[in-house]
Motif scaffolding. Structure first.
Motif, PDB file in Angstrom:
ATOM      1  N   GLN A  39      22.611  36.733  60.177  1.00 19.54           N
ATOM      2  CA  GLN A  39      22.548  35.593  58.730  1.00 19.54           C
ATOM      3  C   GLN A  39      21.286  34.420  59.150  1.00 19.54           C
ATOM      4  N   THR A  40      21.542  34.526  58.211  1.00 20.76           N
ATOM      5  CA  THR A  40      20.028  32.992  58.064  1.00 20.76           C
ATOM      6  C   THR A  40      21.072  32.044  57.383  1.00 20.76           C
ATOM      7  N   PRO A  44      26.245  35.615  56.152  1.00 18.38           N
ATOM      8  CA  PRO A  44      26.046  36.705  56.432  1.00 18.38           C
ATOM      9  C   PRO A  44      25.215  38.149  56.003  1.00 18.38           C
ATOM     10  N   HIS A  45      24.488  39.125  56.377  1.00 15.63           N
ATOM     11  CA  HIS A  45      23.794  40.205  55.793  1.00 15.63           C
ATOM     12  C   HIS A  45      23.754  41.838  56.335  1.00 15.63           C
ATOM     13  N   MET A  46      24.109  42.417  55.781  1.00 14.72           N
ATOM     14  CA  MET A  46      23.764  43.911  56.574  1.00 14.72           C
ATOM     15  C   MET A  46      23.332  44.028  56.845  1.00 14.72           C
ATOM     16  N   VAL A  47      22.939  44.561  58.284  1.00 19.51           N
ATOM     17  CA  VAL A  47      21.766  45.268  58.984  1.00 19.51           C
ATOM     18  C   VAL A  47      21.924  46.585  58.762  1.00 19.51           C
ATOM     19  N   ALA A  48      23.166  46.266  59.597  1.00 14.36           N
ATOM     20  CA  ALA A  48      23.343  48.101  59.486  1.00 14.36           C
ATOM     21  C   ALA A  48      24.752  48.456  60.696  1.00 14.36           C
ATOM     22  N   VAL A  91      20.172  34.293  63.005  1.00 18.41           N
ATOM     23  CA  VAL A  91      21.011  35.163  64.231  1.00 18.41           C
ATOM     24  C   VAL A  91      21.351  36.641  63.559  1.00 18.41           C
ATOM     25  N   TYR A  92      21.286  37.498  65.268  1.00 13.03           N
ATOM     26  CA  TYR A  92      22.184  38.468  65.076  1.00 13.03           C
ATOM     27  C   TYR A  92      23.596  38.697  65.228  1.00 13.03           C
TER      28      TYR A  92
END
Length: 120
Positions: A39-40, A44-48, A91-92
């Motif tokens: 999350q910037t 939230p954006h999927m990373v993996a 933030v992950y």
């Protein structure tokens, strides 16, 4: 209910590595999705992530640099991040979509988040 606790964030220079870990408080009978989002400011954006069939998906920006893994015996999922870039900063969050038992509703849960900062 499943609760998630992340660890492993921190400050690293560009080109460095970090390993994030996420521990689940219980093991559902069915996991639809489990993995990592960043999350910037904003969504939230999927990373993996792992899908329910065990396949993995990565954001284009993570391919070739990040590796997601899981240890079902320990109810953990991890994210090895190599060749980090300043744009990986954020933030992950660990995320899970699951059914605790057959016939119960699908639920989801987020961890509290862990800060990753990559300096240039």
């Amino acid at each position: 209910q499943v609760q998630l606790v992340e660890s492993g964030g921190g400050l690293v220079q560009a080109g460095g590595s970090l390993r994030l870990s996420c521990a689940a408080s219980a093991r559902p009978s069915r996991i639809n999705t489990i993995g990592w989002y960043r999350q910037t400011p904003g969504t939230p954006h999927m990373v993996a992530v792992f899908s329910g069939d065990g396949t993995t998906s990565y954001a284009d920006s993570a391919k070739g640099r990040f590796t997601i893994s899981r240890d079902d015996a320990k109810n953990t999922v991890s994210l090895q991040m190599n060749s980090l870039k300043p744009e990986d900063t954020g933030v992950y969050f660990c995320y899970i979509s699951y059914r605790m038992r057959m016939g119960t509703p699908t639920r989801d849960a987020w961890g509290q988040g862990t800060q990753v900062t990559v300096s240039s």
